[in-house]
Structure formats: structure tokens, C-alpha cells
Write an enzyme that holds these catalytic residues in place. Structure first.
Site, PDB file in Angstrom:
ATOM      1  N   HIS A 407       0.812  -1.218   0.000  1.00 58.47           N
ATOM      2  CA  HIS A 407       0.000   0.000   0.000  1.00 58.47           C
ATOM      3  C   HIS A 407       0.848   1.272   0.000  1.00 58.47           C
ATOM      4  O   HIS A 407       0.301   2.370  -0.040  1.00 58.47           O
ATOM      5  CB  HIS A 407      -0.932   0.002   1.215  1.00 58.47           C
ATOM      6  CG  HIS A 407      -2.235   0.713   0.971  1.00 58.47           C
ATOM      7  ND1 HIS A 407      -2.535   1.347  -0.211  1.00 58.47           N
ATOM      8  CD2 HIS A 407      -3.325   0.888   1.773  1.00 58.47           C
ATOM      9  CE1 HIS A 407      -3.738   1.886  -0.134  1.00 58.47           C
ATOM     10  NE2 HIS A 407      -4.245   1.617   1.066  1.00 58.47           N
ATOM     11  N   ASP A 411      -2.483   1.760  -4.704  1.00 56.36           N
ATOM     12  CA  ASP A 411      -3.726   2.176  -4.068  1.00 56.36           C
ATOM     13  C   ASP A 411      -4.809   1.122  -4.254  1.00 56.36           C
ATOM     14  O   ASP A 411      -4.696   0.226  -5.105  1.00 56.36           O
ATOM     15  CB  ASP A 411      -4.207   3.509  -4.652  1.00 56.36           C
ATOM     16  CG  ASP A 411      -3.288   4.658  -4.282  1.00 56.36           C
ATOM     17  OD1 ASP A 411      -2.679   4.607  -3.198  1.00 56.36           O
ATOM     18  OD2 ASP A 411      -3.184   5.614  -5.086  1.00 56.36           O
TER      19      ASP A 411
END
Length: 436
Positions: A407, A411
Site C-alpha cells: 500500500h 492504491d
């Protein structure tokens, strides 16, 4: 003829003797396996490059030594091979020529070298110095990367041969440092064979199972991956009915044509490769503040062995057709189980597939194979009653597909598009690509 610890891969700097296949006094034929060794990359046997008798075992089983160190001696019966340093000094194995000197006094820091490990506490360079203690190149590299100065390095207790500081010793220190565990407390814990906390009351003493080199390496990689990457896992449900029906119908034809049993694995790989082409951010690695998007897809394929999981690599999978992918996956899996993988087979992946569904696992949340952007896990395929778009009921072959992603630079939207594309690729797979 000296038997030396060979270099098995560019980044491998030491190895561990697992088991001697011959004992002192045993006759040895040329190319016959003499000893099993393991590194953080692979397990393998060392064959004799000359026939004779095993005259000396210098390194006991379970001992880790540097690349190039002599671990045994074969008496070839050739007096001319004997030199001032003992039998066979002029006839070491070819692997030693690449490994370099494995012992003696080493220069640990170059003059005014401004590497992290060479920096003094005040930020100035640590001057050239020599140490009588042996440090393998791997230990020195880890020290540089982790900004460990030489004074700290020399203060650490080593468990290697003659008190040598091994990679495991250094990594244990780094784990304690990261966890802020006081050295004294950590040393007290190390003295006990058993964990002193959370032990069930009234039970018998537990059997101690020492981790082998491969298991230790896997453990470190898993911890490192969680420390480095904020993991997020997305799950998609895939209707595999189309693929399963075709696989069952074409299995015999495909095997007759290629000699390979048709499994779901090449379908998975093909669908993932196509999705990576459409979503290049997932075929990437993070390098500091940069993201490197790779031109080709080198697909890592997790293979479960009794000792742990290895991840051999299908290189340039994006340039292969379905049959070539199936052949490559079959070859790597077979060689993994036969312990015939090379170090190069285990390097350079850009994305990884793991298939826990082979063991009836519904779905998983896999840990990223660093430094990749993500990893796909395929669950078991089960027949379920499903509500279709027209509200009718049907029995379909369903599977959960899970994507764990980094992450820091992937995204949720990127991940959702990627796993959607894989799902669509499988549900509408073009069976003409199979060629059966």
C-alpha cells in the site's frame, strides 16, 4: 583434492553443511555426491571432481562456513597434488576459484570509506583497521546496510566456528535492536531451550525442533516483508466453470500433444500476465523513493516442499504462449521437488503466484515476496449453488482469488482494477490459446 564450500549464486556468501554422504575412509568415484549443503537460496549436493578416498572431514554437520572454505579433503593417490598446505592444495574444486579466500586475517574497512558501517559515532569516517576476527562478506554487507559500526560488530558474540560472527548472529542482534529488547534479557532468553512464557501448565516438556537454514531464511523474509510493506489484501470471487470444463475436456489431448498434465496453474499464470500488461504498476518494485516498472513479467511460482516454500521464476512469461508457460511451470515444480533448482532459478521475479487451493484452502492472505508490488493467492475450486444475473440458480465451479499488495505505492483502485482484470480473464478465457 580439497572440497570447498562453493559459491551458489552471486549474493551467496556462506553455506551450511547439512549431511556428509561419505565418511572418512570411504572410497569416492568422480562426480559422486559427497556432502549435502544448504544456503539461503538452495539445497544441493557437492560432487567429487576426482576419485579417491575421503581422508578428512574438516567441517561438522550443521556448521556454517564462508564460501571458499575447505570443508573436506579427498586423497586422490596422486603425490604430486600434495603441496605445502596439505593434500590437494593445488587441486581445489573449480567452485573455489570463483569464491576467493575463505579465511585468515581480513581487511574489514577500506581507508576513509564512507559506508554506513564505517561511520563512527560522531559521523566521521572510521579509519582503516585490521581485525583478526573473520567476517564473511555477507556479514560485512549486512553491517553496512544496517549502519552497524565496527566497534559494535566486534562486541557481538559469535556462534560460528571459533567464535565467528555468523549471519544469523547478526540478524538476531538486529531483531533485538528493532524490538528494543535489552541485550541482557535477550541473552537470558537465548540460554533456554524452551520458551518461558505462555507455556501450558502441567504439560510435558516440549520437543525442541531446530530450524534449518531454509526455514530460518523464510522466517526472516516473512518478518522483513511485514516490516517493510503495509500489506492490504483484496479478495475476488471467480466463476471458474468455463476453465474447469475445458480443462477436463482437453486434458487428455493436451497431455498427448505436450507430455504434460493440464492443470489450472497455466490458466492462472496466463490470466495474471495479461492483467499485469494492462496494469504495469503491479509489475513493479519500490526502490527508495522510486518505483521501477519492469519491461518483462518474471513470474514467481511458489512451490511447497517438506522443508518450506521456494519460489522459482518463469522468466519473460509475457513472451510465452500457453503451452510454453505450462511446460515452464511443470519443469520448475518438478526440479524443485527433485532438488535440482539452481540459484538463478530462484532470482529475479517481478510478481508471484501462490496456490494454497491445491490443499483445499478456501482463500489466503499471502505475504508479499519482497520487493514486489503484490502476490496472488488462488483458493480451492468448489462447486456451489450460485444466483445468476437473471436470478436463476445454477451449480458453478467457484474460487476465491486474493491479492496482497504494497500500500506504499499501490492504491486500492489500482489493486481493484488488477484483480478485476484477472477475474475477467479467467471467466472469459480464450481456450484457443491452449492449442489442444
Amino acid at each position: 583434492m580439497n572440497i570447498v564450500m562453493p559459491r551458489l549464486g552471486e549474493s551467496v556468501e556462506e553455506g551450511t553443511v547439512i549431511r556428509w554422504l561419505k565418511q572418512v575412509g570411504d572410497p569416492i568415484e568422480r562426480d559422486e555426491s559427497v556432502v549435502e549443503i544448504t544456503t539461503d537460496k538452495i539445497d544441493t549436493d557437492i560432487p567429487a571432481i576426482a576419485g579417491g578416498v575421503l581422508s578428512e572431514i574438516r567441517v561438522a554437520e550443521g556448521t556454517t562456513v564462508a564460501i571458499g572454505e575447505v570443508i573436506g579433503v579427498i586423497d586422490t593417490g596422486d603425490d604430486e597434488a600434495d603441496g605445502p598446505g596439505g593434500p590437494g592444495e593445488s587441486g581445489e574444486t573449480e567452485a573455489a576459484e570463483q569464491a576467493g579466500d575463505g579465511g585468515g586475517e581480513v581487511e574489514t574497512i577500506e581507508a576513509d570509506e564512507r559506508t554506513p558501517a564505517a561511520e563512527a559515532g560522531d559521523g566521521g569516517p572510521l579509519r582503516r583497521r585490521r581485525s583478526e576476527r573473520f567476517y564473511s562478506p555477507l556479514v560485512l554487507r549486512i553491517a553496512r546496510e544496517e549502519r552497524i559500526d565496527m566497534a559494535t560488530l566486534e562486541s557481538l558474540e559469535g556462534t560460528g566456528k571459533g567464535g565467528r560472527l555468523t549471519r544469523d548472529d547478526l540478524l538476531s542482534y538486529l531483531e533485538r535492536r528493532a524490538s528494543r529488547i535489552p541485550e541482557a534479557a535477550a541473552e537470558q532468553e537465548d540460554e533456554s531451550e524452551y520458551v518461558s512464557v505462555s507455556r501450558p501448565a502441567g504439560t510435558e516438556e516440549a520437543r525442541v525442533v531446530n530450524l534449518d537454514t531454509l526455514r530460518k531464511t523464510i522466517a526472516r523474509h516473512m518478518v522483513l516483508s511485514k516490516q517493510v510493506s503495509p500489506h492490504v489484501t483484496s479478495v475476488s470471487e471467480v466463476d471458474m466453470t468455463h476453465v474447469v470444463r475445458y480443462r477436463d475436456e482437453a486434458r487428455e489431448r493436451f497431455q498427448q500433444k505436450t507430455g504434460i498434465r493440464l492443470t489450472l496453474t497455466p490458466f492462472f499464470i496466463t490470466a495474471i500476465v495479461d492483467a499485469l500488461r494492462a496494469n504495469p504498476m503491479l509489475n513493479a518494485t519500490m526502490d527508495g523513493d522510486r518505483v521501477l516498472q519492469w519491461k518483462h513479467v518474471n513470474m514467481g511460482l511458489a512451490v511447497g516442499l517438506e522443508k518450506g516454500v521456494v519460489v522459482p521464476v518463469i522468466r519473460h512469461a509475457d513472451e510465452m504462449d500457453f503451452a510454453e508457460i505450462a511446460a515452464a511451470a511443470h519443469d520448475l515444480a518438478k526440479r524443485a521437488h527433485d532438488r535440482k533448482l539452481t540459484p538463478d532459478d530462484l532470482q529475479g521475479s517481478t510478481f508471484t503466484l501462490t496456490n494454497p487451493g491445491m490443499w483445499a484452502t478456501l482463500f489466503g492472505t499471502p505475504i508479499i515476496n519482497q520487493p514486489e508490488a503484490g502476490i496472488i493467492a488462488t483458493g480451492s475450486v468448489k462447486k456451489l449453488v450460485v444466483v445468476l444475473a437473471d436470478d436463476s440458480l445454477a451449480i458453478r465451479s467457484m474460487m476465491f482469488l486474493s491479492l496482497s499488495f504494497d500500500h506504499r505505492f499501490i492504491d486500492g483502485l489500482n489493486a481493484a482494477r488488477f484483480i478485476r482484470d484477472i477475474t475477467q480473464n479467467l471467466e472469459s478465457f480464450d481456450t484457443d490459446r491452449v492449442g489442444a
